[in-house]
Design an enzyme around this catalytic site. Structure first.
Site, mmCIF file in Angstrom:
data_model
loop_
_atom_site.group_PDB
_atom_site.id
_atom_site.type_symbol
_atom_site.label_atom_id
_atom_site.label_comp_id
_atom_site.label_asym_id
_atom_site.label_seq_id
_atom_site.Cartn_x
_atom_site.Cartn_y
_atom_site.Cartn_z
ATOM 1 N N GLU A 102 0.818 -1.208 0.000
ATOM 2 C CA GLU A 102 0.000 0.000 0.000
ATOM 3 C C GLU A 102 0.851 1.257 0.000
ATOM 4 O OE1 GLU A 102 -1.978 -1.057 3.562
ATOM 5 O OE2 GLU A 102 -0.603 0.111 4.798
ATOM 6 N N CYS A 122 3.506 8.290 0.769
ATOM 7 C CA CYS A 122 4.203 7.329 1.640
ATOM 8 C C CYS A 122 4.206 5.993 0.902
ATOM 9 C CB CYS A 122 3.424 7.254 2.951
ATOM 10 S SG CYS A 122 3.943 5.926 4.026
ATOM 11 N N CYS A 129 7.244 -7.533 6.454
ATOM 12 C CA CYS A 129 8.523 -7.028 6.972
ATOM 13 C C CYS A 129 9.120 -8.038 7.941
ATOM 14 C CB CYS A 129 8.324 -5.683 7.670
ATOM 15 S SG CYS A 129 9.881 -4.999 8.295
ATOM 16 N N CYS A 133 8.457 -5.622 14.379
ATOM 17 C CA CYS A 133 8.291 -4.782 15.569
ATOM 18 C C CYS A 133 6.953 -5.136 16.216
ATOM 19 C CB CYS A 133 8.321 -3.306 15.202
ATOM 20 S SG CYS A 133 9.872 -2.804 14.438
ATOM 21 N N CYS A 136 3.686 -3.088 15.227
ATOM 22 C CA CYS A 136 3.448 -2.742 13.823
ATOM 23 C C CYS A 136 2.628 -3.805 13.104
ATOM 24 C CB CYS A 136 4.795 -2.561 13.126
ATOM 25 S SG CYS A 136 4.650 -2.343 11.345
ATOM 26 N N CYS A 357 0.658 1.423 9.351
ATOM 27 C CA CYS A 357 1.127 0.781 8.131
ATOM 28 C C CYS A 357 0.724 -0.691 8.113
ATOM 29 C CB CYS A 357 2.634 0.939 7.972
ATOM 30 S SG CYS A 357 3.608 0.154 9.243
HETATM 31 N N1 SAH Z 1 10.515 0.024 8.448
HETATM 32 C C1 SAH Z 1 10.689 1.416 8.494
HETATM 33 C C2 SAH Z 1 9.705 2.198 7.656
HETATM 34 C C3 SAH Z 1 8.277 1.734 7.676
HETATM 35 S S1 SAH Z 1 7.435 1.920 9.198
HETATM 36 C C4 SAH Z 1 10.683 1.920 9.922
HETATM 37 O O1 SAH Z 1 10.348 1.146 10.827
HETATM 38 O O2 SAH Z 1 11.069 3.057 10.134
HETATM 39 C C5 SAH Z 1 7.160 3.670 9.172
HETATM 40 C C6 SAH Z 1 6.872 4.274 10.533
HETATM 41 O O3 SAH Z 1 5.621 3.814 11.045
HETATM 42 C C7 SAH Z 1 7.927 3.918 11.576
HETATM 43 O O4 SAH Z 1 8.379 5.048 12.264
HETATM 44 C C8 SAH Z 1 7.180 2.997 12.468
HETATM 45 O O5 SAH Z 1 7.730 2.995 13.743
HETATM 46 C C9 SAH Z 1 5.772 3.561 12.424
HETATM 47 N N2 SAH Z 1 4.740 2.645 12.917
HETATM 48 C C10 SAH Z 1 4.676 1.311 12.754
HETATM 49 N N3 SAH Z 1 3.592 0.811 13.388
HETATM 50 C C11 SAH Z 1 2.964 1.863 13.951
HETATM 51 C C12 SAH Z 1 1.793 1.999 14.760
HETATM 52 N N4 SAH Z 1 1.044 0.952 15.107
HETATM 53 N N5 SAH Z 1 1.455 3.243 15.166
HETATM 54 C C13 SAH Z 1 2.203 4.321 14.810
HETATM 55 N N6 SAH Z 1 3.316 4.253 14.061
HETATM 56 C C14 SAH Z 1 3.684 3.038 13.643
HETATM 57 FE FE1 SF4 Z 2 9.100 -3.352 9.723
HETATM 58 FE FE2 SF4 Z 2 6.943 -2.220 10.812
HETATM 59 FE FE3 SF4 Z 2 9.191 -2.451 12.222
HETATM 60 FE FE4 SF4 Z 2 9.100 -0.709 10.173
HETATM 61 S S1 SF4 Z 2 7.903 -0.626 12.055
HETATM 62 S S2 SF4 Z 2 10.749 -2.180 10.662
HETATM 63 S S3 SF4 Z 2 7.740 -1.847 8.766
HETATM 64 S S4 SF4 Z 2 7.945 -4.143 11.449
#
Ligand code: SAH
Ligand code: SF4
Length: 364
Positions: A102, A122, A129, A133, A136, A357
């Site tokens: 997306e 974006c 991924c 995390c 996420c 995301c």
């Molecule tokens: N993998 C990269 C880029 C994609 S995630 C990264 O982690 O930076 C992009 C942003 O979305 C990151 O800062 C991540 O921490 C944030 N993000 C992921 N899950 C989220 C959530 N549930 N609420 C708010 N931000 C979130």
């Molecule tokens: Fe991957 Fe989501 Fe962590 Fe970014 S925030 S590194 S997209 S798992």
């Protein structure tokens, strides 16, 4: 423009937007064509934005036919578009292998008008991924695969075409960890910033990373390095290892050294992204450490309100993560400021269309 049946494309042919300018030049030279043909094609793809080889009228018919024989034009199709009440638009793209990614279009309007003044897109760098995390939605999918250069570039071309709007900023903040797909991401950055098409300045592109030191250093040496956003989310290794367990072998100090190296080489300020979680990383001591971290190189801390991901049915530690209430996020920001850090609180876009995301792709 909507492309149909993307998943029926033959897999033996390459996609034209996987090629750098030099590779397009080599292709034409190998086919007994002069180099200016590469310049024509490059401008037709990225400046005039043709939507098929047939539209590239600067090339003679026999060359257009040859290109059609050798390459596919688009590498993904728009499968679904959702509009948020705040103006942001979420695109769900279908890839040729049936996976989904997306991108989110975020417009800013001229005062009292429906004219888009500027827009940010974006984009995704992977389907799923591998970093997983705990907070996420994309992470809960695990890694599916890296996107190709063409799939990265086509997200921008198709979203821009659909919205009938230029994209003035690109942020790699969609699905996936861009620095773990460095080769294809770096190539897409070269295409976005190539001086022939005058598409985008490198300062209009931001790459967000969870922090892969060796690749942060590689990005610093890219011919057109882009802005760096580092997803920090913790000020101690203990807390970071709890929320991003996959990276437990990468201590924060290694990440900070790489960030300092990046700043020394590029002279571009850093953004530290930080989701405050209630009682976990939002204490006064965290505010003090964050302010100290943000003074190591010119940088700002961007506090990101946590988007709920309970629909992914998180288990264990992830289940207990709770957002810091928004008034307290502002108090936390004030503490960081009082300790001498520069801090902003991010406006959230598209909450009614699932802003976190990975959500739309996941629901497919
Ligand atoms: N993998 C990269 C880029 C994609 S995630 C990264 O982690 O930076 C992009 C942003 O979305 C990151 O800062 C991540 O921490 C944030 N993000 C992921 N899950 C989220 C959530 N549930 N609420 C708010 N931000 C979130
Ligand atoms: Fe991957 Fe989501 Fe962590 Fe970014 S925030 S590194 S997209 S798992």
């Amino acid at each position: 423009m909507l492309i149909k049946d993307i998943d029926k494309l033959q897999s033996t042919k390459n996609f034209i937007k996987n090629l750098s300018y030099d590779e397009i030049k080599d292709y034409f030279n190998k086919n007994d064509q002069q180099t200016f043909r590469a310049d024509q094609l490059y401008l037709d793809l990225y400046s005039r934005r043709c939507n098929s080889f047939d539209e590239i009228l600067t090339l003679p018919k026999n060359l257009r036919d040859k290109l059609t024989e050798d390459f596919h034009f688009y590498s993904l199709e728009i499968n679904n578009v959702r509009y948020s009440s705040d103006g942001s638009v979420k695109f769900l793209f279908k890839l040729t292998d049936g996976n989904y990614v997306e991108a989110v279009f975020m417009p800013w309007y001229e005062a009292d008008s429906e004219t888009i003044e500027r827009a940010t897109l974006c984009i995704s760098s992977m389907a799923g991924c591998p970093v997983k995390c705990t907070f996420c939605a994309t992470g809960s999918m695990g890694k599916i695969r890296n996107l190709t250069t063409a799939e990265i570039v086509d997200q921008v071309l198709l979203a821009s075409d659909y919205m009938k709007s230029d994209i003035n900023n690109i942020v790699f903040m969609g699905m996936g960890e861009p620095l773990l797909n460095y080769h294809n991401v770096a190539k897409s950055i070269s295409i976005f910033t190539d001086s022939r098409s005058s598409w985008l300045s490198r300062r209009k592109i931001t790459l967000s990373t969870v922090g892969i030191p060796v690749k942060i250093k590689a990005l610093a040496s890219h011919p057109t390095p882009v802005k760096l956003a580092l997803s920090l989310h913790a000020t101690t290794n203990d807390v970071r290892n709890q929320i991003i367990p996959v990276l437990k072998n990468i201590p924060l100090e290694d990440i900070f050294s790489a960030v300092e190296y990046f700043y020394r080489k590029t002279k571009m300020p850093i953004t530290y992204e930080y989701i405050p979680f209630a009682g976990l990383n939002d204490t006064l001591a965290d505010a003090k450490r964050l302010a100290k971290i943000s003074r190591r190189v010119p940088s700002r801390v961007n506090l990101i309100p946590y988007n709920d991901i309970s629909f992914t049915n998180p288990q264990g530690f992830a289940k207990d993560l709770k957002p810091t209430p928004i008034e307290e996020v502002h108090d936390f920001a004030k503490h960081i400021r009082d300790f001498g850090g520069w801090v902003t609180v991010r406006d959230t876009f598209g909450q009614d269309i699932e802003a976190a995301c990975g959500q739309l792709a996941l629901s497919q």
